[in-house]
Design a protein around this motif. Structure first.
Motif, PDB file in Angstrom:
ATOM      1  N   PHE A  35       0.832  -1.189   0.000  1.00 61.82           N
ATOM      2  CA  PHE A  35       0.000   0.000   0.000  1.00 61.82           C
ATOM      3  C   PHE A  35       0.874   1.249   0.000  1.00 61.82           C
ATOM      4  O   PHE A  35       1.994   1.239   0.526  1.00 61.82           O
ATOM      5  CB  PHE A  35      -0.861   0.046   1.271  1.00 61.82           C
ATOM      6  N   TYR A  37       0.277   5.323   1.215  1.00 56.53           N
ATOM      7  CA  TYR A  37      -0.580   6.305   1.851  1.00 56.53           C
ATOM      8  C   TYR A  37       0.064   7.681   1.763  1.00 56.53           C
ATOM      9  O   TYR A  37       1.295   7.810   1.794  1.00 56.53           O
ATOM     10  CB  TYR A  37      -0.792   5.966   3.337  1.00 56.53           C
ATOM     11  N   GLN A  39       0.101  11.462   3.639  1.00 53.34           N
ATOM     12  CA  GLN A  39      -0.259  12.179   4.851  1.00 53.34           C
ATOM     13  C   GLN A  39       0.072  13.662   4.663  1.00 53.34           C
ATOM     14  O   GLN A  39       1.217  14.084   4.793  1.00 53.34           O
ATOM     15  CB  GLN A  39       0.470  11.625   6.070  1.00 53.34           C
ATOM     16  N   GLY A  43      -2.562  15.950   8.626  1.00 52.91           N
ATOM     17  CA  GLY A  43      -2.376  14.775   9.469  1.00 52.91           C
ATOM     18  C   GLY A  43      -3.145  13.527   9.112  1.00 52.91           C
ATOM     19  O   GLY A  43      -2.824  12.459   9.625  1.00 52.91           O
ATOM     20  N   MET A  45      -4.495  10.211   7.141  1.00 48.95           N
ATOM     21  CA  MET A  45      -3.875   9.174   6.312  1.00 48.95           C
ATOM     22  C   MET A  45      -4.813   8.879   5.137  1.00 48.95           C
ATOM     23  O   MET A  45      -5.945   8.446   5.341  1.00 48.95           O
ATOM     24  CB  MET A  45      -3.638   7.904   7.123  1.00 48.95           C
ATOM     25  N   PHE A  47      -5.415   6.786   1.678  1.00 50.58           N
ATOM     26  CA  PHE A  47      -5.023   5.634   0.873  1.00 50.58           C
ATOM     27  C   PHE A  47      -4.891   6.046  -0.587  1.00 50.58           C
ATOM     28  O   PHE A  47      -5.767   6.710  -1.145  1.00 50.58           O
ATOM     29  CB  PHE A  47      -6.070   4.531   1.024  1.00 50.58           C
ATOM     30  N   PHE A  91       3.853   7.249   2.771  1.00 52.68           N
ATOM     31  CA  PHE A  91       4.245   6.032   3.461  1.00 52.68           C
ATOM     32  C   PHE A  91       3.956   4.816   2.599  1.00 52.68           C
ATOM     33  O   PHE A  91       2.864   4.687   2.027  1.00 52.68           O
ATOM     34  CB  PHE A  91       3.471   5.873   4.774  1.00 52.68           C
ATOM     35  N   LEU A 105      -0.559  -4.215   9.342  1.00 48.63           N
ATOM     36  CA  LEU A 105      -0.077  -3.318   8.306  1.00 48.63           C
ATOM     37  C   LEU A 105       1.200  -2.690   8.833  1.00 48.63           C
ATOM     38  O   LEU A 105       1.158  -1.943   9.809  1.00 48.63           O
ATOM     39  CB  LEU A 105      -1.144  -2.274   8.007  1.00 48.63           C
ATOM     40  N   PHE A 107       4.498  -0.281   8.358  1.00 49.57           N
ATOM     41  CA  PHE A 107       4.823   0.923   7.618  1.00 49.57           C
ATOM     42  C   PHE A 107       6.315   1.171   7.530  1.00 49.57           C
ATOM     43  O   PHE A 107       7.080   0.800   8.421  1.00 49.57           O
ATOM     44  CB  PHE A 107       4.187   2.136   8.303  1.00 49.57           C
ATOM     45  N   GLY A 108       6.719   1.830   6.455  1.00 48.08           N
ATOM     46  CA  GLY A 108       8.051   2.394   6.377  1.00 48.08           C
ATOM     47  C   GLY A 108       8.100   3.730   7.111  1.00 48.08           C
ATOM     48  O   GLY A 108       7.075   4.211   7.607  1.00 48.08           O
ATOM     49  N   ALA A 109       9.287   4.327   7.144  1.00 52.84           N
ATOM     50  CA  ALA A 109       9.475   5.575   7.883  1.00 52.84           C
ATOM     51  C   ALA A 109       8.938   6.788   7.142  1.00 52.84           C
ATOM     52  O   ALA A 109       8.781   7.858   7.736  1.00 52.84           O
ATOM     53  CB  ALA A 109      10.948   5.776   8.213  1.00 52.84           C
TER      54      ALA A 109
END
Lengths: 117, 114
Positions: A35, A37, A39, A43, A45, A47, A91, A105, A107-109
């Motif tokens: 996925f 996302y 942001q 703030g 999130m 998709f 993300f 789920l 997430f990366g940084a």
């Protein structure tokens, strides 16, 4: 263990140009989903796009496309014709297949994208 | 509007206080999760639930409790707040396996522990 790596803390692009945000992942599962996302500074999130591990074609959603290279375990997001409103944090995330990891789920940084006029 | 509703949006706690972050969804989703977002670390999974009465731990569960008595609600309890729990908390929901669209996130709760 599953892991998502986004190696670009920040990127900038000129308005109307295309930009690629990198994402690599690590999993031992054959079935998984990827996925992206967005942001914005507000703030929430949002998709953007989804790619399943068994999908043969790269996913596309409007100006977003996912460059899925399974053998290299990469799932890069391509944004075409960048707009000022694309400035945001992005993300990459992964969900392993059922039953074990389906609700997880990871997430990366994130990558902060700035679009310049 | 259908979606995930989180309350409160902002909260300041003193160290040692307890509180509950509320999360409700009206999409009849079976899966619900809580994440925390800290600068430079993306979102990390705290707890998740695959249905009413079923919960499990994520990556960072210590200091938090959850329960799921109904499909709609998934509250997150901070037992004794610590400054390390200062973060932005997101609740998310998803339909079960087979869906190819993303999790729906709430708008977040910004928590400060002093």
């Amino acid at each position: 263990a599953q892991k998502i790596t986004q190696t670009q803390p920040g990127m900038f692009v000129q308005e109307k140009e295309a930009v690629t945000l990198d994402c690599t992942y690590d999993t031992s599962d054959q079935s998984y989903g990827l996925f992206w996302y967005k942001q914005p500074s507000s703030g929430e999130m949002i998709f953007l796009i989804y790619q399943g591990s068994y999908d043969e074609q790269n996913a596309t959603e409007g100006r977003y496309s996912l460059n899925f290279q399974k053998a290299r375990k990469s799932a890069n997001l391509v944004i075409s014709a960048s707009q000022l409103g694309d400035s945001a944090m992005y993300f990459c995330a992964m969900r392993e297949g059922p039953p074990r990891g389906y609700n997880k789920l990871i997430f990366g940084a994130g990558t902060r994208l700035a679009v310049h006029p | 509007n259908a979606g995930v509703t989180q309350t409160p949006k902002f909260q300041v706690l003193k160290t040692g206080q307890s509180m509950t972050l509320q999360c409700a969804q009206d999409m009849n989703h079976e899966y619900m999760s809580w994440y925390r977002q800290d600068p430079g670390m993306g979102l990390r999974l705290i707890h998740y639930s695959v249905g009413a009465g079923i919960t499990d731990q994520g990556e960072v569960p210590n200091g938090y409790n959850v329960s799921r008595s109904t499909t709609e609600d998934f509250p997150l309890r901070l037992l004794s707040a610590a400054p390390s729990q200062t973060s932005v908390y997101f609740c998310a929901s998803s339909p079960p396996a087979g869906s190819n669209y993303g999790y729906t996130f709430g708008s977040g709760t910004r928590l400060t522990v002093v």
